[in-house]
Design a protein around this motif. Structure first.
Motif, mmCIF file in Angstrom:
data_model
loop_
_atom_site.group_PDB
_atom_site.id
_atom_site.type_symbol
_atom_site.label_atom_id
_atom_site.label_comp_id
_atom_site.label_asym_id
_atom_site.label_seq_id
_atom_site.Cartn_x
_atom_site.Cartn_y
_atom_site.Cartn_z
ATOM 1 N N UNK A 495 0.846 -1.203 0.000
ATOM 2 C CA UNK A 495 0.000 0.000 0.000
ATOM 3 C C UNK A 495 0.884 1.256 0.000
ATOM 4 N N UNK A 496 1.477 1.567 -1.124
ATOM 5 C CA UNK A 496 2.582 2.539 -1.178
ATOM 6 C C UNK A 496 2.220 3.948 -0.728
ATOM 7 N N UNK A 497 3.241 4.604 -0.187
ATOM 8 C CA UNK A 497 3.122 6.021 0.149
ATOM 9 C C UNK A 497 3.551 6.895 -1.025
ATOM 10 N N UNK A 498 3.969 6.265 -2.123
ATOM 11 C CA UNK A 498 4.278 6.977 -3.368
ATOM 12 C C UNK A 498 3.413 6.330 -4.455
ATOM 13 N N UNK A 499 2.234 6.887 -4.649
ATOM 14 C CA UNK A 499 1.225 6.282 -5.514
ATOM 15 C C UNK A 499 1.316 6.810 -6.939
ATOM 16 N N UNK A 500 1.728 5.971 -7.893
ATOM 17 C CA UNK A 500 1.668 6.409 -9.293
ATOM 18 C C UNK A 500 0.205 6.475 -9.721
ATOM 19 N N UNK A 501 -0.156 7.534 -10.438
ATOM 20 C CA UNK A 501 -1.545 7.690 -10.867
ATOM 21 C C UNK A 501 -1.679 7.639 -12.383
ATOM 22 N N UNK A 502 -0.755 8.331 -13.074
ATOM 23 C CA UNK A 502 -0.839 8.430 -14.526
ATOM 24 C C UNK A 502 0.547 8.289 -15.127
ATOM 25 N N UNK A 503 0.678 7.363 -16.090
ATOM 26 C CA UNK A 503 1.919 7.287 -16.845
ATOM 27 C C UNK A 503 2.097 8.614 -17.571
#
Length: 534
Positions: A495-503
């Motif tokens: 459950x990352x604290x660095x969330x990728x959202x959009x390439x």
């Protein structure tokens, strides 16, 4: 500044737009840029330093790529190409480079292997965020001088550390942060800071252009280096103009005031689609627009809250309404077209699940957080869309916009709840794009590892860090691929604290007068071969 009402920024937008609209009546023929000058409309908000061993923001990299050379470079297919090194050989212990013999710095000083040694040692010993890729590869202030060697004036050798292979090291040496500086010139301006104060605003490179002027948040001017060893640039001058307002930039391009626009909103980009006189390049970066969560904050230290946020974002809706050519929804930090990708992972918009996760974490009555972002396209509109999306699941977001130096400083100091950075990739594979999401060797505050992307979010991931290091050293392709898939699964499970959202893509609109401009995937586009038609 919280986005409430029109405010000062809104008033400024209205004023700027009014100026631009009043100029539309002027015929475009009177505004055409000179044939021997390339004029680029862009955002310079993130430009903090032009010292290649310090500046690492995308805007800085575009400039550094043209005033400095590296040993090697890469193209958009990920192939490593010669630059200052005309050839090289790798073995199990290191890489030997043979330098171009007639290369000179803009000062007239010859480029030698001593300059290469000085530059790499300087990068590591300055210990700025720009050194992260090399320090992660095992080169430290304590060992770097023993691992780089000037064999003779035009032969340089670098030893391999025990945490890097030769192929991965080559890609690191192709980054702008390993640019070679004129050691003789820089030493003249060393005031006990390795010449950093001077080199932040001056150039000492061997590249096709030199820095003539930089006025922060206004303009950058590069002048052609007529003695460039690979041939003088076709353009006499390159001008980068800071145009923070997308509508103004669009009008400037339409009128011929600029030749290239690379800071347009999705709406303004769409206005150039299939339009005579213009072309759009959608340059893949291998990177992502990211929601960084500070796991040092009580609420965000809970995996359930971080996952609630991940399920509370309407990725598909935001992609259509905001991102356009800038990005496509992707919540695992590896582009979908790369090898060894796990395709069935990732988050989607599930508001009811997000609410349940918040309840489990003890925040059933809601949660208030602040989201910081650089005031730059498309991040401002993206932040507003995230604010609206998370409000529906009970998370009240206050958006604060700021300039590049302030937001980046807050990120590096862990001074935020939520913050929206962007990433890139230094090689076209899983490690090249994911390493920055999956490595944090020492999460302690005392480590002060501000150059580490994960450390900034106070997210401790020892097992994922260990697996990333093992995958980097694995030479068997099949075993390495399995480990890369394990990395992606572990990232998701934590459950990352660095969330990728959009390439992330870098969309650029060019006047059809511009020829031979090819946007680089790592935002290090070289400009010496760019020409303009009459």
């Amino acid at each position: 500044m919280t986005r409430t009402g029109l405010g000062a920024i809104g008033a400024l937008r209205v004023a700027l737009l009014g100026v631009a609209l009043s100029a539309v009546a002027v015929p475009a023929a009177f505004a055409e840029t000179p044939a021997n000058q390339l004029v680029i409309g862009t955002s310079l908000a993130q430009l903090l330093s032009l010292d290649p061993h310090q500046g690492q923001e995308p805007g800085a990299q575009e400039i550094i790529a043209n005033i400095y050379d590296r040993l090697v470079a890469t193209n958009n297919d990920g192939k490593v190409l010669p630059q200052l090194a005309e050839s090289w050989e790798a073995d199990d212990k290191g890489i030997t480079f043979h330098l171009v013999k007639d290369a000179k710095f803009a000062s007239g000083n010859p480029v030698t292997s001593e300059d290469v040694v000085y530059s790499i040692v300087r990068l590591i010993k300055m210990n700025q965020a720009a050194a992260m890729k090399m320090t992660a590869a095992g080169y430290t202030k304590d060992n770097v001088e023993s691992m780089v060697h000037a064999v003779d004036a035009h032969t340089f050798r670098i030893d391999l550390s025990d945490v890097i292979t030769a192929d991965y090291l080559l890609y690191r040496l192709a980054l702008g942060n390993t640019s070679i500086v004129d050691s003789v010139e820089v030493k003249k301006h060393d005031a006990g800071d390795n010449g950093n104060e001077w080199l932040r605003t001056h150039s000492a490179g061997s590249g096709p252009f030199t820095l003539s002027r930089w006025s922060p948040n206004e303009i950058v001017i590069l002048e052609a280096n007529p003695d460039y060893f690979a041939g003088a640039p076709k353009m006499r001058r390159v001008i980068m103009r800071h145009v923070p307002e997308s509508q103004v930039e669009r009008l400037m391009l339409e009128r011929g005031d600029i030749d290239i626009a690379n800071a347009l909103t999705a709406t303004d980009l769409a206005s150039f689609k299939d339009r005579d006189g213009f072309a759009i390049q959608k340059v893949p970066t291998g990177g992502f627009y990211v929601l960084a969560m500070n796991a040092g904050r009580e609420a965000l230290s809970k995996p359930e809250v971080r996952e609630a946020i991940a399920y509370g974002i309407d990725y598909d809706g935001i992609e259509k309404a905001v991102m356009g050519l800038y990005g496509r929804a992707r919540t695992i930090p590896v582009p979908a077209n790369y090898d060894c990708v796990v395709k069935d992972l990732g988050w989607s918009y599930q508001p009811e699940k997000a609410k349940e996760l918040l309840k489990q974490a003890g925040y059933g009555d809601g949660l208030s957080l602040t989201l910081k972002t650089i005031a730059q396209t498309p991040r401002v509109d993206l932040a507003t869309a995230i604010q609206a999306s998370l409000k529906k699941v009970g998370i009240d977001i206050s958006v604060q916009q700021g300039n590049g130096p302030d937001i980046i400083s807050d990120h590096r100091a862990r001074n935020f709840d939520l913050l929206m950075p962007q990433t890139g990739s230094y090689m076209p594979n899983v490690i090249g794009t994911m390493e920055q999401f999956s490595t944090n060797p020492d999460n302690s505050k005392e480590a002060n590892n501000a150059g580490n992307f994960v450390w900034r979010s106070d997210w401790d991931i020892p097992e994922l860090t260990k697996l990333t290091a093992e995958a980097t050293l694995e030479k068997d392709p099949a075993k390495r691929c399995d480990m890369l898939k394990q990395m992606q699964q572990m990232f998701f499970d934590l459950k990352p604290a660095v969330l990728p959202m959009f390439e992330r893509f870098n969309p650029i609109v060019l006047s059809d007068r511009v020829e031979n401009y090819v946007g680089h995937s790592m935002q290090s586009t070289r400009l010496e071969n760019v020409t303009k038609s009459d």
